[in-house]
Enzyme design. Structure first.
Site, PDB file in Angstrom:
ATOM      1  N   LYS A 171       0.830  -1.192   0.000  1.00  0.00           N
ATOM      2  CA  LYS A 171       0.000   0.000   0.000  1.00  0.00           C
ATOM      3  C   LYS A 171       0.874   1.255   0.000  1.00  0.00           C
ATOM      4  O   LYS A 171       2.038   1.210   0.426  1.00  0.00           O
ATOM      5  CB  LYS A 171      -0.885   0.025   1.254  1.00  0.00           C
ATOM      6  CG  LYS A 171      -1.973  -1.026   1.308  1.00  0.00           C
ATOM      7  CD  LYS A 171      -2.745  -0.910   2.612  1.00  0.00           C
ATOM      8  CE  LYS A 171      -3.859  -1.941   2.686  1.00  0.00           C
ATOM      9  NZ  LYS A 171      -4.973  -1.618   1.758  1.00  0.00           N
ATOM     10  N   ARG A 223     -10.608 -11.329   1.567  1.00  0.00           N
ATOM     11  CA  ARG A 223     -11.466 -12.378   1.008  1.00  0.00           C
ATOM     12  C   ARG A 223     -10.795 -13.750   1.075  1.00  0.00           C
ATOM     13  O   ARG A 223     -11.479 -14.777   1.105  1.00  0.00           O
ATOM     14  CB  ARG A 223     -11.854 -12.015  -0.426  1.00  0.00           C
ATOM     15  CG  ARG A 223     -10.701 -11.946  -1.405  1.00  0.00           C
ATOM     16  CD  ARG A 223     -11.005 -11.115  -2.639  1.00  0.00           C
ATOM     17  NE  ARG A 223     -11.018  -9.689  -2.330  1.00  0.00           N
ATOM     18  CZ  ARG A 223     -11.305  -8.743  -3.209  1.00  0.00           C
ATOM     19  NH1 ARG A 223     -11.611  -9.071  -4.457  1.00  0.00           N
ATOM     20  NH2 ARG A 223     -11.293  -7.480  -2.869  1.00  0.00           N
TER      21      ARG A 223
END
Length: 508
Positions: free
Chosen positions: A291, A365
């Site tokens: 990130k 996920r």
């Protein structure tokens, strides 16, 4: 703050009877465009028409959320009256009531600094509830919102700051017919506030303290406090279960992954449980798909789903809600390292389905899919996962609504109704099969991302592939679980929504 309920008929009360609450501030609501009635009328008479004169002069408004402190004496004990606008009477609902209550709570938490004698408050707003918003809901909102505004996170400061001034006692008045339900609602409001405090405390802790091991310890402490069954699955057990997706995410960290399982039994053992699955990434650097550095500190909030699940469980256990609830939390860190999983890797999930990793920052996920497969063993009546899953959901809904995804229309309607009553907004998003096309992979059963279009939808579609064995709903709370900037901190959402949903389910 100590909260209590008092039945009071203000239309028949004399000034002496009104002041038996022994408060030094009475909180009253004023409807926009309406004449003074009930409580407001009685207070106006006790103040020799002062409220009416100020309304006529435009100095006191019924506009929602506008507050005004009146310092004229109303008898020997209540030296002040705090007036808050409630908007048009016909528009009063949970959302409007929340806006007004927050305005009052902020005023009460600031005013005592200037006027230290405000220690006991007479709160009459719940008596204005009718039609769409029941008095019990008003009581519950009043308590949970006052506690929400009063919340402070100061545990890690080396020097103590001046404590936030606050009333010591709050007497909530209701009509006699509502007293029984109001007392139940008051207990629910306190329990809800306790659950939200736990959720916010966990989420606000930094990643070097709130590790997977810390979450597991907190869960075990919760189990001891409320006599719950607790289990923490460690690395070798996860390997034996073949949780290849979950374990891949954890590889880059020295913190061992854990699967936390908590059981609450409030109904017969044969009753199918509701299962909450909370995403517990205690810090998310994005892995190899790193990130940007700016704002990365906020990635300690990537475990807000786990924190919310524990908060809801605490509420349910404290209230003794008559249902069976299981909380499952997959928790680990997502960091870059020499042994971290990489873009292009193909993982085999617990379900046996294979996943091509196109972006390691789509890790939530991956840990959730194995947890969703694991919960099949409980034969659940319903599974709801809670996750700060996608930035795409923030783009779609901003910071006002949590994203709700499910193919179960009845469940969707129940959750949306609970969102309305609790003023914890959610919005139903599509989950059409056409979106599954974006997850196609040339090398595995699916890719872990579906590209930029409808990113939050394709993330939910990914999870849906692992939930065929039971009814399922997904809450994406990436935009609602915390605030940034000067108000930076966890919000405690969606604990109110899920608590209301479970309370309703328990009475079906």
């Amino acid at each position: 703050m100590d909260f209590s309920i008092k039945a009071c008929n203000w239309n028949r009360a004399t000034q002496t009877e009104m002041l038996q609450a022994q408060s030094n501030c009475i909180v009253i609501g004023l409807f926009e465009g309406s004449s003074l009635l009930g409580i407001a009328k009685q207070i106006d008479q006790a103040m020799d028409g002062a409220v009416g004169r100020l309304v006529k002069a435009g100095e006191v408004s019924g506009k929602c959320g506008v507050v005004r402190m009146l310092h004229e004496t109303v008898g020997p004990s209540a030296a002040r009256v705090l007036v808050v606008g409630l908007g048009p009477r016909e528009n009063l609902n949970a959302k409007v009531f929340t806006q007004a209550t927050r305005a009052v709570a902020r005023a009460l938490l600031i005013t005592p600094t200037l006027f230290p004698r405000i220690k006991n408050v007479c709160w009459t707003l719940a008596q204005e509830c009718s039609n769409e918003l029941a008095a019990a809901a008003g009581v519950r909102l009043s308590i949970s919102l006052m506690r929400e505004i009063a919340y402070q996170f100061t545990q890690l400061k080396s020097t103590s700051e001046p404590s936030q001034a606050r009333p010591q006692k709050v007497i909530i008045t209701v009509h006699a017919a509502d007293e029984k339900n109001a007392k139940v609602a008051a207990k629910q409001g306190v329990a809800l506030a306790n659950g939200m405090d736990l959720t916010r405390d966990l989420a606000n802790l930094p990643g070097n303290i709130c590790t997977p091991a810390y979450l597991a310890q907190t869960a075990q402490e919760l189990a001891r406090e409320f006599a719950l069954k607790a289990e923490v699955l460690e690395q070798k057990q996860l390997e034996k279960l073949k949780m290849g997706a979950f374990l891949a995410v954890a590889k880059g960290s020295t913190e061992a992954p854990k699967l936390i399982v908590l059981h609450y039994q409030g109904a017969a053992a044969k009753t199918k449980p509701i299962v909450l699955v909370g995403k517990g990434i205690t810090f998310d650097a994005g892995g190899i798909s790193l990130k940007p550095g700016e704002g990365m500190d906020e990635m300690k909030y990537d475990m807000c789903g786990a924190a919310a699940a524990l908060g809801v469980l605490r509420v349910v256990a404290e209230l003794g809600v008559k249902l069976n609830l299981i909380v499952v939390i997959p928790t680990c860190e997502n960091l870059p390292a020499g042994n971290a999983y990489k873009p292009g890797d193909i993982l085999t999930s617990m379900s046996g389905q294979t996943i091509e990793v196109l972006n390691t920052d789509a890790e939530g996920r991956l840990i959730l899919c194995d947890a969703l497969t694991y919960v099949e063993r409980f034969k659940p009546a319903l599974v709801i996962d809670i996750a700060t899953l996608t930035g795409a959901c923030v783009i779609a809904l901003g910071h006002h609504h949590s994203g709700l995804y499910t193919k179960e229309d009845v469940v969707a309607n129940e959750l949306l109704a609970a969102a309305a009553v609790s003023a914890d907004a959610a919005w139903r998003m599509p989950l059409d099969d056409e979106y599954q096309e974006q997850l196609k992979s040339n090398f595995a059963d699916m890719a872990n991302i579906g590209g930029r279009p409808a990113g939050s939808v394709t993330a939910a579609c990914f999870l849906a592939r692992f939930t065929q064995a039971y009814p399922w709903a997904h809450l994406d709370i990436a935009g609602t679980a915390w605030k940034s900037g000067a108000a930076k901190g966890a919000t405690g959402r969606p604990v109110p929504l899920l608590t209301q949903f479970l309370l309703e389910r328990a009475t079906r």
